[in-house]
Design an enzyme around this catalytic site. Structure first.
Site, PDB file in Angstrom:
ATOM      1  N   HIS A  78      -8.899   6.249   2.799  1.00  0.00           N
ATOM      2  CA  HIS A  78      -7.569   6.427   2.190  1.00  0.00           C
ATOM      3  C   HIS A  78      -7.047   7.857   2.258  1.00  0.00           C
ATOM      4  O   HIS A  78      -5.915   8.106   1.830  1.00  0.00           O
ATOM      5  CB  HIS A  78      -7.589   5.926   0.741  1.00  0.00           C
ATOM      6  CG  HIS A  78      -7.719   4.420   0.677  1.00  0.00           C
ATOM      7  ND1 HIS A  78      -8.921   3.783   0.888  1.00  0.00           N
ATOM      8  CD2 HIS A  78      -6.798   3.460   0.491  1.00  0.00           C
ATOM      9  CE1 HIS A  78      -8.737   2.471   0.812  1.00  0.00           C
ATOM     10  NE2 HIS A  78      -7.462   2.245   0.575  1.00  0.00           N
ATOM     11  N   ARG A 104      -0.560  -3.661  -9.524  1.00  0.00           N
ATOM     12  CA  ARG A 104      -2.002  -3.811  -9.787  1.00  0.00           C
ATOM     13  C   ARG A 104      -2.519  -5.019  -9.022  1.00  0.00           C
ATOM     14  O   ARG A 104      -1.795  -6.007  -8.863  1.00  0.00           O
ATOM     15  CB  ARG A 104      -2.228  -4.060 -11.283  1.00  0.00           C
ATOM     16  CG  ARG A 104      -1.916  -2.881 -12.150  1.00  0.00           C
ATOM     17  CD  ARG A 104      -2.354  -3.162 -13.587  1.00  0.00           C
ATOM     18  NE  ARG A 104      -2.115  -1.997 -14.406  1.00  0.00           N
ATOM     19  CZ  ARG A 104      -0.938  -1.703 -14.949  1.00  0.00           C
ATOM     20  NH1 ARG A 104       0.103  -2.493 -14.754  1.00  0.00           N
ATOM     21  NH2 ARG A 104      -0.797  -0.611 -15.674  1.00  0.00           N
ATOM     22  N   THR A 116       5.014   2.631   6.204  1.00  0.00           N
ATOM     23  CA  THR A 116       3.629   2.236   6.449  1.00  0.00           C
ATOM     24  C   THR A 116       2.947   3.235   7.368  1.00  0.00           C
ATOM     25  O   THR A 116       3.580   3.791   8.271  1.00  0.00           O
ATOM     26  CB  THR A 116       3.508   0.846   7.097  1.00  0.00           C
ATOM     27  OG1 THR A 116       2.137   0.599   7.435  1.00  0.00           O
ATOM     28  CG2 THR A 116       4.313   0.683   8.374  1.00  0.00           C
ATOM     29  N   ASP A 167       0.685   2.160   9.249  1.00  0.00           N
ATOM     30  CA  ASP A 167       0.228   1.313  10.364  1.00  0.00           C
ATOM     31  C   ASP A 167       1.238   1.282  11.521  1.00  0.00           C
ATOM     32  O   ASP A 167       0.868   0.894  12.632  1.00  0.00           O
ATOM     33  CB  ASP A 167      -0.018  -0.127   9.887  1.00  0.00           C
ATOM     34  CG  ASP A 167      -1.007  -0.201   8.736  1.00  0.00           C
ATOM     35  OD1 ASP A 167      -1.829   0.721   8.611  1.00  0.00           O
ATOM     36  OD2 ASP A 167      -0.951  -1.178   7.972  1.00  0.00           O
ATOM     37  N   ARG A 212     -23.439  16.183  19.349  1.00  0.00           N
ATOM     38  CA  ARG A 212     -23.419  14.741  19.090  1.00  0.00           C
ATOM     39  C   ARG A 212     -21.992  14.226  18.918  1.00  0.00           C
ATOM     40  O   ARG A 212     -21.048  15.004  18.790  1.00  0.00           O
ATOM     41  CB  ARG A 212     -24.294  14.381  17.896  1.00  0.00           C
ATOM     42  CG  ARG A 212     -23.821  14.929  16.578  1.00  0.00           C
ATOM     43  CD  ARG A 212     -24.882  14.676  15.497  1.00  0.00           C
ATOM     44  NE  ARG A 212     -24.508  15.291  14.246  1.00  0.00           N
ATOM     45  CZ  ARG A 212     -25.324  15.438  13.230  1.00  0.00           C
ATOM     46  NH1 ARG A 212     -26.565  15.035  13.288  1.00  0.00           N
ATOM     47  NH2 ARG A 212     -24.904  15.998  12.105  1.00  0.00           N
ATOM     48  N   GLY A 218       0.824  -1.215   0.000  1.00  0.00           N
ATOM     49  CA  GLY A 218       0.000   0.000   0.000  1.00  0.00           C
ATOM     50  C   GLY A 218       0.852   1.257   0.000  1.00  0.00           C
ATOM     51  O   GLY A 218       1.913   1.292   0.615  1.00  0.00           O
TER      52      GLY A 218
END
Ligand code: F6P
Length: 359
Positions: A266, A75, A139, A141, A176, A11
Site C-alpha cells: 500500500h 468500512r 485509481t 491501476d 542479487r 480504494g
C-alpha cells in the site's frame, strides 16, 4: 445557488484530497453550498446520512496534497454494494441510497471513484434520478476506459519508482536480484510505467504471455548481476499457486539466480501527491464544476489527447471490457488494460527489458 455533494468510494490513492479541495474552492467561488459524504455509499445509506459541511478550515490548502481521503472510503464490514449483494439486501440498500440523496436535497453529486464504483453508478443509475451525477476517475491501476489519465496513478508510479531505486542499491551491493510485486489488479500499467522509469531488467504484466525459461536466459545474459524484475500482481503461472513474486522467485532460485522478493504493497497508494497528479486533480475538478453548470449528468471527466472533457458514463461502461465483478455477485465492471499498441511496450523492448513473448 446549487447544493453539491462530494464522495470518494473504493480504494484510496494520492490526489483525492486535492480534488476535494479544488472542488470545494471552485464551488464556493460560484456561491454554491458543498457537503462531503463520509465513508462513501456506507455513510450515504445511513439515517441520517453522515456528512460534513465544508468551510476553509475543514480542508486547508496545505493538507490537500496529503494521501488518503479526507472523506474516508468506507468500512469493509458496513452495508455497501458488496455486503448488500452478498446478503440479499441490495434492493433495500439502493432504496436507502435514493432516500438519502432526496433527503439531502442535492442538485449534483460528484463521485470520485474507480472503475468498480463508476460501473456500479451506471448500472444503478436510477439512484441518481433527479440530480446530476458527475464522476471523476481515480485509481493507481489505470484500468478505466476512455481516459488517458486517472487521479493517483502518477503518484503511485513515483512511489514505486522510489521504492525500487532504493532496492537497486542493496541489490548491487549483494550481486542479487529483487523480484518486486506491484499492485494494479488485472492491468499492467503501473508495473510497465515504473519498470521503464527504473530500468527494470524484466517487466511481467497480465496482458502479455511470458516464458520462464526465456526470462531466466534474459537475466543470465544481462550486463549486470543485479537488478529488478517487476511482477504485476495480476500475472499467473500455469501449475503454480501463491503470490506471483514468490512463484517467479522460486523459479529463479531453482535456476541458480540469487534473488529476494519485495512487496511495496500500500505504499503505492500513499505519498505526497505529485505535481502532475495535483494538476490533473485541478483540471478534473474544474471540468466537473463546468459540467454541473452546463446541467450535464451521468458523465465522467476524462483526459483524451491532452484535453480534459466529459464523456458519458454509458460510453465509459460500453467501451471497456465488461467482466463480472470478482467481489460482488451479479455485478459487471468495465475494465481497461495495456493495449498491444502502447508505445511503452516497444520502448521497453528497444531498451533491452524483457516484457514477454507476444503482444
Ligand atoms: O484497486 C486499487 C488497489 O490498490 C489494487 O491495485 C490492489 O489490488 C487493491 O486495490 C488492494 O486492495 P486492498 O486495499 O483492499 O488490499
Amino acid at each position: 445557488m446549487k447544493k453539491i455533494g462530494i464522495m470518494t468510494t473504493g480504494g484510496d490513492c494520492s490526489g483525492l484530497n486535492t480534488v476535494i479541495q479544488r472542488l470545494y474552492r471552485g464551488a464556493s467561488l460560484r456561491g454554491w453550498q458543498v457537503i462531503g459524504v463520509l465513508d462513501g455509499t456506507d455513510g450515504l445509506c445511513e439515517t441520517p446520512p453522515r456528512i460534513i459541511k465544508f468551510n476553509d478550515e475543514t480542508l486547508p490548502i496545505e493538507a490537500a496534497r496529503l494521501a488518503g481521503s479526507f472523506l474516508h472510503s468506507g468500512r469493509v464490514q458496513a452495508l455497501n454494494f458488496e455486503t448488500a449483494a452478498k446478503s440479499g439486501k441490495i434492493d433495500r440498500f439502493n432504496k436507502q441510497l435514493r432516500k438519502s440523496l432526496l433527503d439531502l436535497k442535492l442538485d449534483a453529486m460528484v463521485l470520485i471513484g474507480g472503475n468498480g464504483s463508476l460501473s456500479l453508478a451506471w448500472c444503478n443509475k436510477e439512484i441518481y434520478t433527479g440530480l446530476q451525477l458527475v464522476c471523476i476517475p481515480k485509481t493507481i491501476d489505470m484500468d478505466i476506459p476512455l481516459t488517458d489519465k486517472t487521479i493517483g496513478f502518477n503518484t503511485a508510479v513515483q512511489q514505486l519508482t522510489s521504492f525500487c531505486d532504493q532496492l537497486m542499491l542493496t541489490a548491487r551491493s549483494h550481486h542479487r536480484w529483487f523480484v518486486t510485486q506491484t499492485m494494479g489488479r488485472e492491468c499492467g500499467q503501473l508495473a510497465l510505467n515504473a519498470g521503464i522509469a527504473i530500468g527494470a531488467t524484466a517487466i511481467l504484466i497480465p496482458e502479455i504471455k511470458f516464458d520462464v525459461d526465456a526470462l531466466i536466459r534474459h537475466i543470465k545474459s544481462a550486463p549486470t548481476d543485479y537488478g529488478i524484475i517487476l511482477v504485476s500482481e495480476g500475472i499467473s503461472l500455469r501449475g503454480h499457486s501463491g503470490r506471483p513474486a514468490d512463484m517467479i522467485s522460486r523459479k529463479l532460485t531453482a535456476a541458480g539466480i540469487v534473488n529476494r522478493t519485495a512487496y511495496p504493497e500500500h505504499t503505492q497508494r500513499v505519498g505526497d501527491t505529485t505535481a502532475a497528479d495535483r494538476i490533473l486533480a485541478a483540471r478534473m475538478a474544474d471540468c466537473a464544476l463546468h459540467a454541473i453548470e452546463n446541467n450535464e449528468t451521468y458523465v465522467m471527466t476524462a483526459i483524451k489527447d491532452c484535453t480534459c472533457k466529459t464523456v458519458s458514463l454509458q460510453d465509459f461502461f460500453e467501451s471497456g471490457s465488461i467482466t463480472a465483478d470478482p467481489h460482488i455477485p451479479d455485478v459487471k465492471t468495465s475494465d481497461a488494460y495495456v493495449s498491444p499498441d502502447d508505445p511503452l511496450l516497444d520502448i521497453a523492448t528497444d531498451l533491452g527489458i524483457y516484457i514477454g513473448e507476444s503482444k
